[in-house]
Design a protein around this motif. Structure first.
Motif, PDB file in Angstrom:
ATOM      1  N   HIS A 100       0.733  -1.209  -0.143  1.00  0.00           N
ATOM      2  CA  HIS A 100      -0.023   0.067  -0.101  1.00  0.00           C
ATOM      3  C   HIS A 100       0.940   1.139   0.090  1.00  0.00           C
ATOM      4  CE1 HIS A 100      -3.547  -2.441   1.264  1.00  0.00           C
ATOM      5  NE2 HIS A 100      -4.239  -1.598   1.083  1.00  0.00           N
ATOM      6  N   LEU A 101       0.694   2.370  -0.935  1.00  0.00           N
ATOM      7  CA  LEU A 101       1.369   3.341  -1.042  1.00  0.00           C
ATOM      8  C   LEU A 101       0.383   4.501  -1.081  1.00  0.00           C
ATOM      9  CD1 LEU A 101       3.999   2.268  -3.545  1.00  0.00           C
ATOM     10  CD2 LEU A 101       4.400   2.549  -1.148  1.00  0.00           C
ATOM     11  N   GLY A 102       0.872   5.729  -1.022  1.00  0.00           N
ATOM     12  CA  GLY A 102      -0.027   6.853  -1.272  1.00  0.00           C
ATOM     13  C   GLY A 102       0.846   8.279  -1.296  1.00  0.00           C
ATOM     14  N   ARG A 103       0.238   9.187  -1.461  1.00  0.00           N
ATOM     15  CA  ARG A 103       1.125  10.697  -1.486  1.00  0.00           C
ATOM     16  C   ARG A 103       2.251  10.420  -0.481  1.00  0.00           C
ATOM     17  NH1 ARG A 103      -1.165  14.699  -4.226  1.00  0.00           N
ATOM     18  NH2 ARG A 103      -3.369  14.364  -4.195  1.00  0.00           N
ATOM     19  N   GLU A 104       3.320  10.969  -0.863  1.00  0.00           N
ATOM     20  CA  GLU A 104       4.174  11.091   0.002  1.00  0.00           C
ATOM     21  C   GLU A 104       4.219  12.414   1.091  1.00  0.00           C
ATOM     22  OE1 GLU A 104       6.884   8.612   0.305  1.00  0.00           O
ATOM     23  OE2 GLU A 104       7.488   9.647   2.171  1.00  0.00           O
ATOM     24  N   GLU A 105       3.972  12.059   2.290  1.00  0.00           N
ATOM     25  CA  GLU A 105       3.428  13.377   3.145  1.00  0.00           C
ATOM     26  C   GLU A 105       4.171  13.144   4.522  1.00  0.00           C
ATOM     27  OE1 GLU A 105      -0.973  14.145   1.741  1.00  0.00           O
ATOM     28  OE2 GLU A 105      -0.529  12.135   2.477  1.00  0.00           O
ATOM     29  N   PRO A 106       4.327  14.399   5.281  1.00  0.00           N
ATOM     30  CA  PRO A 106       4.538  14.256   6.671  1.00  0.00           C
ATOM     31  C   PRO A 106       3.442  13.485   7.330  1.00  0.00           C
ATOM     32  CG  PRO A 106       4.140  16.704   5.938  1.00  0.00           C
ATOM     33  CD  PRO A 106       3.769  15.665   4.612  1.00  0.00           C
ATOM     34  N   PRO A 107       3.761  12.911   8.430  1.00  0.00           N
ATOM     35  CA  PRO A 107       2.751  12.098   9.278  1.00  0.00           C
ATOM     36  C   PRO A 107       1.654  13.175   9.725  1.00  0.00           C
ATOM     37  CG  PRO A 107       4.944  11.862  10.214  1.00  0.00           C
ATOM     38  CD  PRO A 107       5.188  12.948   9.340  1.00  0.00           C
ATOM     39  N   GLY A 108       0.326  12.797   9.497  1.00  0.00           N
ATOM     40  CA  GLY A 108      -0.899  13.533   9.886  1.00  0.00           C
ATOM     41  C   GLY A 108      -1.440  13.050  11.119  1.00  0.00           C
ATOM     42  N   GLY A 109      -2.448  13.588  11.367  1.00  0.00           N
ATOM     43  CA  GLY A 109      -3.274  13.159  12.544  1.00  0.00           C
ATOM     44  C   GLY A 109      -2.591  13.449  14.089  1.00  0.00           C
ATOM     45  N   LEU A 110      -1.693  14.259  14.158  1.00  0.00           N
ATOM     46  CA  LEU A 110      -0.916  14.450  15.183  1.00  0.00           C
ATOM     47  C   LEU A 110      -1.598  15.622  16.276  1.00  0.00           C
ATOM     48  CD1 LEU A 110       2.543  14.917  13.868  1.00  0.00           C
ATOM     49  CD2 LEU A 110       1.545  12.594  14.854  1.00  0.00           C
ATOM     50  N   ASP A 111      -1.198  15.838  17.499  1.00  0.00           N
ATOM     51  CA  ASP A 111      -1.849  16.734  18.132  1.00  0.00           C
ATOM     52  C   ASP A 111      -3.414  16.969  18.374  1.00  0.00           C
ATOM     53  OD1 ASP A 111       0.712  16.809  18.986  1.00  0.00           O
ATOM     54  OD2 ASP A 111       1.086  18.341  17.569  1.00  0.00           O
ATOM     55  N   SER A 112      -3.638  18.156  17.801  1.00  0.00           N
ATOM     56  CA  SER A 112      -4.851  18.693  17.679  1.00  0.00           C
ATOM     57  C   SER A 112      -5.949  18.170  16.366  1.00  0.00           C
ATOM     58  CB  SER A 112      -5.126  20.250  17.814  1.00  0.00           C
ATOM     59  OG  SER A 112      -4.601  20.746  16.692  1.00  0.00           O
ATOM     60  N   GLU A 113      -5.014  17.588  15.441  1.00  0.00           N
ATOM     61  CA  GLU A 113      -5.660  17.301  14.153  1.00  0.00           C
ATOM     62  C   GLU A 113      -6.740  16.193  14.457  1.00  0.00           C
ATOM     63  OE1 GLU A 113      -2.318  18.292  10.779  1.00  0.00           O
ATOM     64  OE2 GLU A 113      -2.335  16.277  11.809  1.00  0.00           O
ATOM     65  N   PRO A 114      -7.475  16.192  13.558  1.00  0.00           N
ATOM     66  CA  PRO A 114      -8.449  14.839  13.514  1.00  0.00           C
ATOM     67  C   PRO A 114      -7.733  13.599  13.313  1.00  0.00           C
ATOM     68  CG  PRO A 114      -9.486  16.467  12.089  1.00  0.00           C
ATOM     69  CD  PRO A 114      -8.198  17.033  12.468  1.00  0.00           C
ATOM     70  N   THR A 115      -8.134  12.541  14.171  1.00  0.00           N
ATOM     71  CA  THR A 115      -7.653  11.417  13.980  1.00  0.00           C
ATOM     72  C   THR A 115      -7.256  10.881  12.626  1.00  0.00           C
ATOM     73  OG1 THR A 115      -8.509  10.917  16.225  1.00  0.00           O
ATOM     74  CG2 THR A 115      -7.359   8.993  15.034  1.00  0.00           C
ATOM     75  N   TYR A 116      -8.554  10.850  11.911  1.00  0.00           N
ATOM     76  CA  TYR A 116      -8.520  10.563  10.495  1.00  0.00           C
ATOM     77  C   TYR A 116      -7.265  10.986   9.546  1.00  0.00           C
ATOM     78  CZ  TYR A 116     -10.928  14.491   9.067  1.00  0.00           C
ATOM     79  OH  TYR A 116     -11.445  15.660   8.717  1.00  0.00           O
ATOM     80  N   LEU A 117      -6.800  12.018   9.914  1.00  0.00           N
ATOM     81  CA  LEU A 117      -5.652  12.364   9.277  1.00  0.00           C
ATOM     82  C   LEU A 117      -4.250  11.753   9.183  1.00  0.00           C
ATOM     83  CD1 LEU A 117      -5.845  16.262   9.358  1.00  0.00           C
ATOM     84  CD2 LEU A 117      -6.566  14.827   7.646  1.00  0.00           C
ATOM     85  N   ARG A 118      -4.652  10.498  10.262  1.00  0.00           N
ATOM     86  CA  ARG A 118      -3.268   9.440  10.275  1.00  0.00           C
ATOM     87  C   ARG A 118      -3.169   8.651   8.798  1.00  0.00           C
ATOM     88  NH1 ARG A 118      -3.552   6.117  15.266  1.00  0.00           N
ATOM     89  NH2 ARG A 118      -2.923   4.659  13.689  1.00  0.00           N
ATOM     90  N   LEU A 119      -4.476   8.924   8.214  1.00  0.00           N
ATOM     91  CA  LEU A 119      -4.192   8.218   6.822  1.00  0.00           C
ATOM     92  C   LEU A 119      -3.202   9.277   6.019  1.00  0.00           C
ATOM     93  CD1 LEU A 119      -8.120   7.876   6.388  1.00  0.00           C
ATOM     94  CD2 LEU A 119      -6.382   5.956   6.626  1.00  0.00           C
ATOM     95  N   GLN A 120      -2.684  10.016   6.449  1.00  0.00           N
ATOM     96  CA  GLN A 120      -1.717  10.885   5.557  1.00  0.00           C
ATOM     97  C   GLN A 120      -0.487  10.462   6.177  1.00  0.00           C
ATOM     98  OE1 GLN A 120      -2.532  14.848   6.042  1.00  0.00           O
ATOM     99  NE2 GLN A 120      -4.107  14.816   4.562  1.00  0.00           N
ATOM    100  N   GLY A 121       0.695  10.309   5.481  1.00  0.00           N
ATOM    101  CA  GLY A 121       1.945   9.897   5.980  1.00  0.00           C
ATOM    102  C   GLY A 121       3.052   9.565   4.990  1.00  0.00           C
ATOM    103  N   PRO A 122       4.214   9.276   5.600  1.00  0.00           N
ATOM    104  CA  PRO A 122       5.163   8.763   4.351  1.00  0.00           C
ATOM    105  C   PRO A 122       4.989   7.293   4.125  1.00  0.00           C
ATOM    106  CG  PRO A 122       5.987   8.699   6.822  1.00  0.00           C
ATOM    107  CD  PRO A 122       4.737   9.480   6.869  1.00  0.00           C
ATOM    108  N   ASN A 123       5.559   6.875   2.883  1.00  0.00           N
ATOM    109  CA  ASN A 123       5.790   5.629   2.636  1.00  0.00           C
ATOM    110  C   ASN A 123       7.000   4.866   3.059  1.00  0.00           C
ATOM    111  OD1 ASN A 123       3.184   5.572   0.738  1.00  0.00           O
ATOM    112  ND2 ASN A 123       4.393   7.363  -0.348  1.00  0.00           N
ATOM    113  N   PRO A 124       6.682   3.702   3.408  1.00  0.00           N
ATOM    114  CA  PRO A 124       7.887   2.887   3.475  1.00  0.00           C
ATOM    115  C   PRO A 124       8.546   2.229   2.205  1.00  0.00           C
ATOM    116  CG  PRO A 124       5.982   1.454   3.799  1.00  0.00           C
ATOM    117  CD  PRO A 124       5.441   2.747   3.395  1.00  0.00           C
ATOM    118  N   TRP A 125       9.864   2.702   2.094  1.00  0.00           N
ATOM    119  CA  TRP A 125      10.482   2.141   0.681  1.00  0.00           C
ATOM    120  C   TRP A 125      11.383   1.263   0.727  1.00  0.00           C
ATOM    121  CZ3 TRP A 125       7.566   3.738  -3.330  1.00  0.00           C
ATOM    122  CH2 TRP A 125       6.981   5.052  -3.197  1.00  0.00           C
TER     123      TRP A 125
END
Ligand SMILES: O=C(O)CCC(=O)C(=O)O
Ligand SMILES: [Fe+2]
Length: 341
Positions: A100-125
């Motif tokens: 499973h891969l996606g957009r290459e992004e900084p980790p999401g869902g941290l601190d005050s962000e909605p939990t579902y933003l954890r769907l954003q983040g870096p890919n393992p390569w």
């Protein structure tokens, strides 16, 4: 049982018409709407992708799955906070390896962000830089094709402006999977299902399949129809978000895969194009005369729910935040709890 012409259930559209003047584009849009009001699946010939990129992506996927198991397991999806990485499934419904891969992004869902933003983040390569380059290039080239199709769909639906473009401007959520279906083990045993019948939870899925075949879609009249492999084509099918967005005018496409080969593994690369995670999914003002049954209740949506259990007609659609539904669908952060248990 009535036989269906494969081309009638899975029509072939030529993407070059999109850039060949207003008349050609109008022809494309008409064919597109026809395909979407039918099975919801078509083959897009000559998609505007850099030359050789599809072949390179398929080969890179094969090379990835040929790595020693320890190297693949180092990228295990269970290690990822963001649903990215390698998994193997072997049950009655899924029998395949995936990355499973996606957009290459900084980790999401941290601190005050909605939990579902954890769907954003870096890919393992994998260690070799080549994979990162090929797959990210491929993902974004296919994303651009998806944008063009959504624009043509908005035109075909007679929508004022392009509501999809407004959504796409907010950065759509993309999932790309590399998939490896093993060859059938024994000549006597009944063939094992690679992935059982399901609908995708996307607006559109744009799929690259190799030459082995094995993908089938269910036509509006209920027959399972082979999607013949064609070099230089993307298979496009509609997902449940499109069904919801169009109030059921376009239906999500049920599909399934069995690799029938006893010798060769089958490789495919679907890209699932979805709205921005923060987007509210609400039905679009599709033409009144096309009014159709209301849509799937997102509370019931799961990638592998048997089609018979999907509530298709009775539930009016209450608006919902896409990311919340996607997060819930993915087991509230527990990777594939249902299928891998
Ligand atoms: O491999 C394919 O052809 C289709 C895969 C698929 O339907 C999925 O993973 O959702
Ligand atoms: Fe699928």
């Amino acid at each position: 049982m009535r036989m269906i012409e494969p081309t009638a259930a899975v029509p072939i559209l030529d993407a070059r018409l999109l850039e060949a003047g207003p008349e050609a584009r109008a022809r494309f849009v008409t064919q597109l709407v026809e395909a979407c009001r039918g099975t919801g699946c078509f083959q897009l010939l000559h998609p505007p992708l850099p030359s050789g990129l599809s072949r390179e992506a398929l080969q890179a996927a094969r090379d990835f799955f040929a790595l020693p198991l320890e190297e693949k397991l180092a990228l295990d999806i269970a290690h990822s906070q963001h649903f990215r990485g390698y998994s193997r499934m072997s049950n009655g419904r899924d029998w395949r390896e995936q990355l499973h891969l996606g957009r290459e992004e900084p980790p999401g869902g941290l601190d005050s962000e909605p939990t579902y933003l954890r769907l954003q983040g870096p890919n393992p390569w994998p260690r070799d830089e080549r994979w990162r380059r090929v797959f990210l290039t491929y993902l974004h080239a296919v994303e651009a094709v998806g944008h063009q199709l959504l624009e043509a769909l908005a035109q075909g639906l007679g929508l004022t402006g392009n509501p999809f473009a407004e959504e796409l401007a907010k950065e759509p959520y993309l999932v790309m999977k590399l998939i490896h279906y093993l060859p059938q083990p024994g000549a006597e045993a009944p063939p094992r299902s690679g992935v059982a019948s399901h609908c995708d939870f996307s607006w559109l899925t744009l799929l690259l399949q190799d030459e082995l075949g094995g993908l089938q879609v269910r036509s509006s009249s209920g027959e399972w129809v082979d999607v013949e492999p064609r070099p230089d084509a993307l298979v496009v099918n509609l997902g449940e978000l499109m069904q919801m967005a169009t109030r059921g005018v376009f239906q999500a496409t049920p599909h399934r895969v069995t690799n029938r080969s006893h010798e060769k593994a089958r490789t495919s690369i679907p890209v699932f194009l979805c709205p921005n995670l923060r987007s509210r999914v609400t039905p679009l003002p599709v033409p009144h005369e096309w009014a159709a049954p209301p849509c799937v209740d997102p509370a019931h949506v799961h990638r592998v729910v048997p089609l018979e259990r999907m509530p298709r007609a009775e539930h009016p659609l209450a608006p919902f935040v896409f990311g919340e539904a996607e997060w819930k669908r993915k087991g509230r952060g527990i990777w594939c709890a249902e299928c891998c248990a």
